[in-house]
Scaffold this motif. Structure first.
Motif, PDB file in Angstrom:
ATOM      1  N   LEU A  29      -4.519   4.055   5.892  1.00 23.13           N
ATOM      2  CA  LEU A  29      -5.674   3.159   5.512  1.00 23.13           C
ATOM      3  C   LEU A  29      -5.993   3.251   4.140  1.00 23.13           C
ATOM      4  CD1 LEU A  29      -7.671   3.605   8.796  1.00 23.13           C
ATOM      5  CD2 LEU A  29      -6.024   1.717   8.187  1.00 23.13           C
ATOM      6  N   LEU A  30      -5.978   4.458   3.735  1.00 25.94           N
ATOM      7  CA  LEU A  30      -6.286   4.514   2.260  1.00 25.94           C
ATOM      8  C   LEU A  30      -5.567   3.924   1.120  1.00 25.94           C
ATOM      9  CD1 LEU A  30      -8.502   5.873   0.561  1.00 25.94           C
ATOM     10  CD2 LEU A  30      -7.033   8.137   0.387  1.00 25.94           C
ATOM     11  N   MET A  31      -4.137   4.039   1.372  1.00 25.11           N
ATOM     12  CA  MET A  31      -3.005   3.728   0.819  1.00 25.11           C
ATOM     13  C   MET A  31      -3.176   1.953   0.796  1.00 25.11           C
ATOM     14  SD  MET A  31      -0.570   4.262  -1.354  1.00 25.11           S
ATOM     15  CE  MET A  31       0.936   4.983  -1.270  1.00 25.11           C
ATOM     16  N   LYS A  32      -3.473   1.488   1.875  1.00 22.91           N
ATOM     17  CA  LYS A  32      -3.589   0.107   2.200  1.00 22.91           C
ATOM     18  C   LYS A  32      -4.718  -0.614   1.216  1.00 22.91           C
ATOM     19  CE  LYS A  32      -4.643  -1.887   6.046  1.00 22.91           C
ATOM     20  NZ  LYS A  32      -4.635  -2.448   7.560  1.00 22.91           N
ATOM     21  N   ASP A  33      -6.068   0.192   1.097  1.00 26.81           N
ATOM     22  CA  ASP A  33      -7.034  -0.223   0.493  1.00 26.81           C
ATOM     23  C   ASP A  33      -7.139   0.134  -0.927  1.00 26.81           C
ATOM     24  OD1 ASP A  33      -8.016  -1.181   2.584  1.00 26.81           O
ATOM     25  OD2 ASP A  33      -9.416   0.311   3.122  1.00 26.81           O
ATOM     26  N   MET A  34      -6.788   1.382  -1.526  1.00 28.21           N
ATOM     27  CA  MET A  34      -6.908   1.902  -2.832  1.00 28.21           C
ATOM     28  C   MET A  34      -5.501   1.920  -3.518  1.00 28.21           C
ATOM     29  SD  MET A  34      -9.646   4.917  -2.309  1.00 28.21           S
ATOM     30  CE  MET A  34      -9.960   4.971  -3.971  1.00 28.21           C
ATOM     31  N   GLY A  35      -4.449   1.759  -2.953  1.00 29.46           N
ATOM     32  CA  GLY A  35      -3.347   1.796  -3.692  1.00 29.46           C
ATOM     33  C   GLY A  35      -2.907   3.455  -3.850  1.00 29.46           C
ATOM     34  N   HIS A  36      -2.241   3.668  -4.935  1.00 28.73           N
ATOM     35  CA  HIS A  36      -1.907   4.988  -5.342  1.00 28.73           C
ATOM     36  C   HIS A  36      -2.881   5.886  -5.609  1.00 28.73           C
ATOM     37  CE1 HIS A  36       2.291   4.191  -4.524  1.00 28.73           C
ATOM     38  NE2 HIS A  36       2.200   2.903  -5.091  1.00 28.73           N
ATOM     39  N   ASP A  37      -4.105   5.414  -5.888  1.00 26.64           N
ATOM     40  CA  ASP A  37      -5.305   6.379  -6.508  1.00 26.64           C
ATOM     41  C   ASP A  37      -6.137   7.154  -5.610  1.00 26.64           C
ATOM     42  OD1 ASP A  37      -4.357   5.595  -9.188  1.00 26.64           O
ATOM     43  OD2 ASP A  37      -5.784   3.697  -8.946  1.00 26.64           O
ATOM     44  N   GLY A  38      -5.842   7.000  -4.238  1.00 28.51           N
ATOM     45  CA  GLY A  38      -6.516   7.719  -3.283  1.00 28.51           C
ATOM     46  C   GLY A  38      -6.257   8.887  -2.980  1.00 28.51           C
TER      47      GLY A  38
END
Length: 57
Positions: A29-38
């Motif tokens: 979910l984090l990768m989907k929303d924030m990209g690689h900066d999560g």
């Protein structure tokens, strides 16, 4: 030998299962929303989950 679990063991199992599913779903979910900066949010979440698990134990 008893093949049944106690009510407290059942509650502990349910709580750990819910936390485990959340840990597995978080990076996706984090990768989907924030990209690689999560990555930092995942490290902080792991730290807080360790604290919660220690409190449960």
């Amino acid at each position: 030998m008893k093949n049944k679990i106690s009510p407290s063991q059942a509650v502990f199992f349910i709580i750990q299962s819910q936390i485990g599913v959340g840990i597995l779903a978080l990076p996706h979910l984090l990768m989907k929303d924030m990209g690689h900066d999560g990555w930092m949010a995942i490290i902080l979440a792991c730290f807080f989950i360790q604290i919660i698990n220690t409190i449960f134990i």
